[in-house]
Write an enzyme that holds these catalytic residues in place. Structure first.
Site, PDB file in Angstrom:
ATOM      1  N   HIS B 122      20.384  37.900 -81.150  1.00 25.91           N
ATOM      2  CA  HIS B 122      21.703  38.207 -80.610  1.00 25.91           C
ATOM      3  C   HIS B 122      22.715  37.678 -81.625  1.00 25.91           C
ATOM      4  O   HIS B 122      22.447  36.691 -82.319  1.00 25.91           O
ATOM      5  CB  HIS B 122      21.827  37.480 -79.276  1.00 25.91           C
ATOM      6  CG  HIS B 122      23.073  37.774 -78.510  1.00 25.91           C
ATOM      7  ND1 HIS B 122      24.292  37.215 -78.838  1.00 25.91           N
ATOM      8  CD2 HIS B 122      23.295  38.533 -77.411  1.00 25.91           C
ATOM      9  CE1 HIS B 122      25.208  37.634 -77.977  1.00 25.91           C
ATOM     10  NE2 HIS B 122      24.639  38.423 -77.103  1.00 25.91           N
ATOM     11  N   ASP B 193      16.888  30.105 -78.840  1.00 19.19           N
ATOM     12  CA  ASP B 193      17.839  30.754 -77.944  1.00 19.19           C
ATOM     13  C   ASP B 193      17.094  31.175 -76.689  1.00 19.19           C
ATOM     14  O   ASP B 193      16.337  32.137 -76.702  1.00 19.19           O
ATOM     15  CB  ASP B 193      18.458  31.967 -78.649  1.00 19.19           C
ATOM     16  CG  ASP B 193      19.353  32.790 -77.717  1.00 19.19           C
ATOM     17  OD1 ASP B 193      19.899  33.805 -78.160  1.00 19.19           O
ATOM     18  OD2 ASP B 193      19.503  32.418 -76.530  1.00 19.19           O
ATOM     19  N   GLN B 196      17.679  34.565 -72.463  1.00 14.94           N
ATOM     20  CA  GLN B 196      16.954  35.584 -71.689  1.00 14.94           C
ATOM     21  C   GLN B 196      15.631  35.051 -71.158  1.00 14.94           C
ATOM     22  O   GLN B 196      14.936  35.745 -70.418  1.00 14.94           O
ATOM     23  CB  GLN B 196      16.689  36.824 -72.552  1.00 14.94           C
ATOM     24  CG  GLN B 196      17.936  37.529 -73.042  1.00 14.94           C
ATOM     25  CD  GLN B 196      18.781  38.107 -71.915  1.00 14.94           C
ATOM     26  OE1 GLN B 196      18.326  38.244 -70.782  1.00 14.94           O
ATOM     27  NE2 GLN B 196      20.027  38.440 -72.222  1.00 14.94           N
ATOM     28  N   LYS B 219      23.448  33.954 -66.584  1.00 14.40           N
ATOM     29  CA  LYS B 219      22.316  34.870 -66.658  1.00 14.40           C
ATOM     30  C   LYS B 219      21.202  34.448 -65.713  1.00 14.40           C
ATOM     31  O   LYS B 219      20.143  35.093 -65.660  1.00 14.40           O
ATOM     32  CB  LYS B 219      21.794  34.959 -68.099  1.00 14.40           C
ATOM     33  CG  LYS B 219      22.809  35.630 -69.040  1.00 14.40           C
ATOM     34  CD  LYS B 219      22.161  36.076 -70.341  1.00 14.40           C
ATOM     35  CE  LYS B 219      23.154  36.190 -71.481  1.00 14.40           C
ATOM     36  NZ  LYS B 219      23.910  37.430 -71.477  1.00 14.40           N
ATOM     37  N   CYS B 356      24.944  43.538 -78.747  1.00 17.48           N
ATOM     38  CA  CYS B 356      25.216  42.378 -79.618  1.00 17.48           C
ATOM     39  C   CYS B 356      24.055  42.113 -80.563  1.00 17.48           C
ATOM     40  O   CYS B 356      23.708  40.964 -80.830  1.00 17.48           O
ATOM     41  CB  CYS B 356      25.476  41.123 -78.791  1.00 17.48           C
ATOM     42  SG  CYS B 356      26.953  41.240 -77.801  1.00 17.48           S
TER      43      CYS B 356
END
Lengths: 122, 398
Positions: B122, B193, B196, B219, B356
């Site tokens: 991302h 990261d 998600q 999220k 993104c």
């Protein structure tokens, strides 16, 4: 599903008018809308400040392509002065569909390319 | 499958009609909807407990401080961090990564140093490193989707990598990757990261062995405006502050200041108190269901969607292999914006564009794509409606 994607719009999309390139154009411009990946090119032959020949090339969503197709029909034979006066309202009237702010950008892309091409000749 | 009938009752927004159709929300990778337990917690805080934190002696201040720090403990437990001192609250994942880049990164990355990232990141885990390397004249090495890092890691100071791809849904084998990275180059730090990942699978940062782990509340059923930076305490202790001001200091004189203990050193000014506290309710809600069950639920939805997609010849699906809850695709000959617009007219919310992740789209040679992403309230019925509508769209264009 029918609001934007009605018959006349899809017809312009499947059979875009004035689609192609001109090898000896008096004016040319290209814009790539990075937000959605639409690319529109305009080729013009201008004589005595009137659009004698016009073609557009590129790829993009229905709104971008149809707007370009309808615009080339609309401006054929017109004077560059007149074309420079065209704005958002004229495009919306031409398309005759309701557009959200994000899709409006797609609709105005071809006008931006056309007016920039004319601007370059001055 | 989760008991979606029961779960859906908790989400007021799912009652909405969009263009006369019931809302089918398939854009969860962008943000998730909120259960009434989370919404009520926000109202409850402002109606009963609102005060500034860490300074006041009065009752409201004590309550608000306790509730805020309770969420820090919950967040630490959620990802199995060793201590709440390793949990820094920020605005979102992007801010968490920027904190590391501007604090640890600026202090440790110098001319000709190597930072490794991947083509599937991302923009939030790509642009900060790109810009840091430009500023410091360091080298940014970008791994392909095959993640062949072994030859690139020897001289690297940092590997910045996503846990789950927000475009392809790929789950990267982070534990195994970090094991090998540390074996080849023990000095190389790893930032993961997890934006998600944490919503849809159990995450144990101690087990993974990462040095930094970042994610967002919104999220995972939480409010917007809250993100988490996890970092090992020994690393945070060496890092200079990110923002300067109140609460991050122990003492301020005319000429210099002394920094506060962890984690407060990195939380300057009045934070997003209400939303951090509310984030605690989101964590509770998810843990009540169980992250392992959520993972299975998403796998079932993903497998079902892919098997139905396989029956439509005009669909191109991007990515393959170990995936969860996120699928990017295109309909041949139809721009993704048009697909998204037509789905919206039937009440179905998907994402279209570059998500993104422009470098990835360029690498895959695609202009823009459609993306569906699932969460705990999605059902097989949602996917059936999606498939039906996609077929209608294809018919209209051909």
């Amino acid at each position: 599903m029918d609001d934007i994607y009605k018959e006349i719009i899809l017809d312009h999309y499947k059979n875009p008018r004035n689609f192609g390139k001109i090898s000896q154009a008096s004016a040319y411009y290209q814009v790539y809308n990075a937000f959605c990946g639409d690319l529109i090119e305009m080729y013009l032959v201008i004589d005595k400040q009137k659009i004698k020949k016009i073609r557009f090339f590129g790829k993009g969503c229905v709104i971008a392509i149809v707007s370009a197709s309808m615009l080339t029909e609309h401006v054929f034979g017109k004077k560059t002065d007149e074309i420079n006066k065209l704005g958002k309202e004229d495009i919306l009237k031409m398309l005759n569909i309701k557009l959200t702010p994000i899709r409006l950008k797609c609709a105005l892309l071809s006008l931006e390319v056309l007016q920039s091409a004319i601007d370059l000749i001055k | 499958m989760l008991d979606t009938n029961q779960i859906k009752k908790d989400f007021p927004i799912l009652q909405r009609k969009i263009h006369g159709n019931r809302l089918i929300y398939l854009d969860n990778a962008a943000t998730t909807q909120k259960p009434k337990q989370v919404i009520n917690a926000l109202v409850d805080y402002y109606q009963k407990h609102n005060a500034n934190i860490h300074r006041g002696i009065h009752t409201l201040a004590e309550e608000a401080t306790q509730m805020y720090e309770d969420t820090r403990v919950k967040a630490a437990n959620f990802i199995k961090a060793k201590s709440p001192r390793e949990i820094i609250f920020v605005r979102n994942t992007t801010e968490a990564i920027n904190l590391v880049a501007s604090s640890w990164g600026y202090n440790n990355i110098n001319k000709d140093d190597v930072v490794v990232t991947t083509i599937m990141e991302h923009h939030s885990n790509f642009v900060p490193w790109q810009q840091l390397c430009l500023k410091k004249r360091a080298r940014l090495v970008i791994l392909n989707t095959d993640l062949n890092f072994k030859s690139k890691i020897k001289r690297a100071k940092l590997l910045a990598i996503t846990h789950v791809s927000n475009v392809l849904g790929t789950i990267n084998p982070i534990k195994e990757i970090i094991k090998q990275v540390k074996r080849i180059n023990p000095k190389c730090l790893v930032l993961v990261d997890g934006a998600q990942a944490v919503p849809r699978m159990p995450v144990d940062v101690s087990d993974l062995g990462c040095d930094f782990y970042v994610f967002s509340a919104h999220k995972m059923l939480g409010p917007t405006g809250v993100g988490v930076l996890y970092a090992k305490e020994e690393i945070l202790s060496t890092m200079p502050p990110f923002l300067y001001g109140g609460d991050m200091i122990k003492e301020v004189s005319l000429t210099d200041s002394e920094w506060n203990y962890l984690p407060h050193k990195f939380e300057a000014g009045t934070p997003n108190i209400a939303d951090v506290i509310v984030f605690g309710s989101a964590i509770d809600y998810l843990q009540k269901i169980g992250l392992e069950k959520i993972f299975i639920h998403e796998k079932e939805l993903t497998d079902y969607t892919l098997s139905r997609f396989a029956t439509i010849p005009q669909i191109i699906v991007y990515g393959s292999g170990n995936t969860t809850g996120v699928i990017s695709f295109n309909l041949r000959g139809i721009h993704s914006h048009d697909v998204a617009q037509m789905l919206d007219s039937e009440g179905i919310a998907i994402r279209s564009g570059f998500h993104c992740a422009m470098p990835l789209h360029k690498k895959l040679n695609i202009n823009a794509s459609c993306r569906v992403s699932f969460y705990i309230y999605n059902t097989f019925g949602d996917i059936d409606k999606l498939i039906l509508t996609l077929r209608q769209i294809i018919k209209k264009f051909h």
